[in-house]
Design an enzyme around this catalytic site. Structure first.
Site, short mmCIF file in Angstrom:
data_model
loop_
_atom_site.label_atom_id
_atom_site.label_comp_id
_atom_site.label_asym_id
_atom_site.label_seq_id
_atom_site.Cartn_x
_atom_site.Cartn_y
_atom_site.Cartn_z
N HIS A 5 7.49 -7.22 -9.30
CA HIS A 5 6.40 -8.20 -9.45
C HIS A 5 6.27 -8.58 -10.94
O HIS A 5 5.17 -8.57 -11.51
CB HIS A 5 5.09 -7.65 -8.90
CG HIS A 5 5.15 -7.39 -7.41
ND1 HIS A 5 4.61 -8.24 -6.48
CD2 HIS A 5 5.72 -6.38 -6.71
CE1 HIS A 5 4.83 -7.76 -5.26
NE2 HIS A 5 5.50 -6.63 -5.37
N TYR B 174 5.00 3.02 -10.40
CA TYR B 174 4.21 2.21 -11.33
C TYR B 174 4.07 2.91 -12.68
O TYR B 174 4.14 2.28 -13.74
CB TYR B 174 2.83 1.92 -10.76
CG TYR B 174 2.80 0.99 -9.57
CD1 TYR B 174 3.97 0.45 -9.03
CD2 TYR B 174 1.60 0.65 -8.97
CE1 TYR B 174 3.94 -0.40 -7.94
CE2 TYR B 174 1.55 -0.20 -7.88
CZ TYR B 174 2.72 -0.71 -7.36
OH TYR B 174 2.67 -1.55 -6.28
#
Length: 372
Positions: free
Chosen positions: A78, A344
Site C-alpha cells: 500500500h 507493518y
C-alpha cells in the site's frame, strides 16, 4: 628477602582476586555463558537461521519485494497513498457490545490514509486495483483503535504463509512483466480456498473512487462488553456519499485527484457498520464471507475533511497495526492480524532508515484542491 605473605582477611574487606578455578567463579561464568547462548539462540531463531522454512518478517518483506521491487522510504505494501484527517462520532448503539470508550456518545479524533494495494509508490491508478482505508481513532480517554480495511469482500489467504506463497506464485516474470501461468496454475490448483477467494474479489462491484467505496475489516475480532460477554464481529465503513458507475479512467493519479477534489468541496462520511457473528460463522478464516443476513449495528459515523501529502503529513509515521486495540476490542483466532502487525513493524523499521523520494501525491496537488 623473603616473599611477603598475605595477612589475615579483614572484616568487610576483599581477600584478593578469585581463582578462575574457584567453584563459585566457575558457576557464575557458566551462568553467564548460558544467558549469552540463550540470547544468541533467540536472535538466530527470530532471524530464521535455525529454521530455514520458518516464515519471518524478513522473508515476508522479500516476497513483497519480489512482486513490486524495493522502493526505499516507502511502505512495503500500500505504498501509494495520501493522509486524511477528521473525526468519528459514536452513535452509542455498539456500547452494549463493547466497553471501548470509542463507542460511548463521544467524538474521537481520526488520522487516516487512503492507498492502493501493492508496493509501487508511483503506480498508475486503475479501477480494479484494491483500495484501502487506514484509520487511527483516538477517543478522549487516551486509548487508540487502529485498522487497515480494504474494498474487497474477503482476504485472499487463510494464513501468512499462504499469502507469502501466493505472492511468490504471482510475481512477474522478468521476460513478460506478468505472472507466469506455469507457476500460478499449479499454485491455485493446490490452494482451492485461495482460488475461491480470488474469484470473489474479482467479481466485486467497482465504485468510481475512494469516496464512494465500502471498506471491510475482512478479519474477525471480538467485542467485549462491561459484563465480560465476548461477541465475534467484523465491520465495514459504508459510504454516505451516493455512488454511481465508474467513470472514465483519465490520468496517472485520477483516483487520488478525484478524492482531493471531493474533499475540497465538502467533507466525506462513512457509517461504521458492525456485523454480529453467529456461533457457526468462521472467525479463523478470512477467505470465507459471513452470511449476508447477519445482524448489523450502526456504531457511528466517520467524517474526513482534510487531506495531506505523505511528505510531512500526519499519517506518515503511523503504522496502522490492527492489533493496536482499546480495552473492549480483542483479536479473535484469525491469524492474519498478528502477521500484519509483525510485517507493518518490519516495514516501518526499514523505511525509517531510508532516504525517500517525494510522494506521488504532493503538497502542491493537495493545495490546488483545498477549500478557500
Amino acid at each position: 628477602m623473603t616473599e611477603p605473605r598475605s595477612g589475615p582477611r579483614k572484616e568487610g574487606g576483599a581477600s584478593g582476586p578469585a581463582s578462575l578455578f574457584d567453584p563459585g567463579t566457575l558457576l557464575r561464568l557458566g551462568a553467564i555463558g548460558l544467558v549469552m547462548m540463550g540470547v544468541v539462540t533467540a536472535f538466530a531463531w527470530s532471524a530464521g537461521w535455525l529454521s530455514p522454512r520458518r516464515l519471518t518478517q524478513a522473508r515476508m518483506m522479500d516476497a513483497l519485494a519480489a512482486v513490486d521491487g524495493v522502493h526505499p522510504g516507502f511502505r512495503r505494501n500500500h505504498a501509494k497513498g495520501v493522509c486524511v484527517a477528521g473525526w468519528f462520532e459514536s452513535s452509542g448503539q455498539a456500547a452494549s457490545l463493547s466497553k471501548a470508550a470509542v463507542f460511548r456518545p463521544v467524538r474521537s479524533a481520526v488520522i487516516g490514509r487512503f492507498a492502493l494495494a501493492g508496493g509501487m509508490p508511483f503506480q498508475a491508478d486503475a479501477p480494479a486495483k484494491v483500495r484501502s482505508m487506514a484509520l487511527r481513532i483516538m477517543p478522549p480517554d487516551g486509548a487508540e483503535w487502529r485498522m487497515g480495511i480494504n474494498d474487497i469482500p474477503v482476504f485472499v489467504a487463510r494464513t501468512a504463509r499462504e499469502f507469502r506463497d501466493l505472492l511468490l506464485a504471482t510475481r512477474p516474470d522478468p521476460a513478460t512483466g506478468k505472472p507466469d501461468p506455469a507457476r500460478v496454475g499449479p499454485f491455485l490448483a493446490g490452494h482451492p480456498d485461495v482460488a475461491r477467494a480470488l474469484a470473489l474479489v474479482g467479481a466485486r462491484p467497482i465504485s468510481p473512487g475512494f469516496g464512494d467505496d465500502t471498506y471491510r475489516s475482512l478479519d474477525a475480532f471480538r467485542f467485549i462488553n462491561a459484563d465480560g460477554v465476548s461477541t465475534p464481529v467484523r465491520w465495514e465503513m459504508a459510504p454516505m456519499q451516493p455512488g454511481g458507475p465508474a467513470g472514465a479512467v483519465t490520468g496517472q493519479d485520477y483516483l487520488f485527484d478525484d478524492l482531493l477534489t471531493a474533499l475540497g468541496r465538502h467533507p466525506l462520511s462513512w457509517r461504521l457498520m458492525v456485523t454480529i457473528g453467529a456461533p457457526s460463522d468462521p472467525t479463523a478464516d478470512p477467505t470465507l464471507p459471513w452470511p449476508a443476513d447477519r445482524r448489523q449495528v450502526e456504531a457511528g459515523t466517520l467524517t474526513l475533511d482534510v487531506a495531506q501529502s505523505e511528505d510531512g503529513g500526519l499519517c506518515t509515521g503511523i503504522t496502522y497495526d490492527p492489533l493496536v486495540l482499546p480495552p473492549g476490542i480483542a483479536p479473535s483466532d484469525d491469524p492474519i492480524p498478528a502477521a500484519r502487525s509483525a510485517a507493518y513493524m518490519r516495514s516501518f523499521t526499514l523505511r525509517a532508515g531510508e532516504v525517500k523520494l517525494p510522494s506521488a501525491i504532493t503538497p502542491a496537488m493537495i493545495a490546488a484542491k483545498e477549500r478557500p
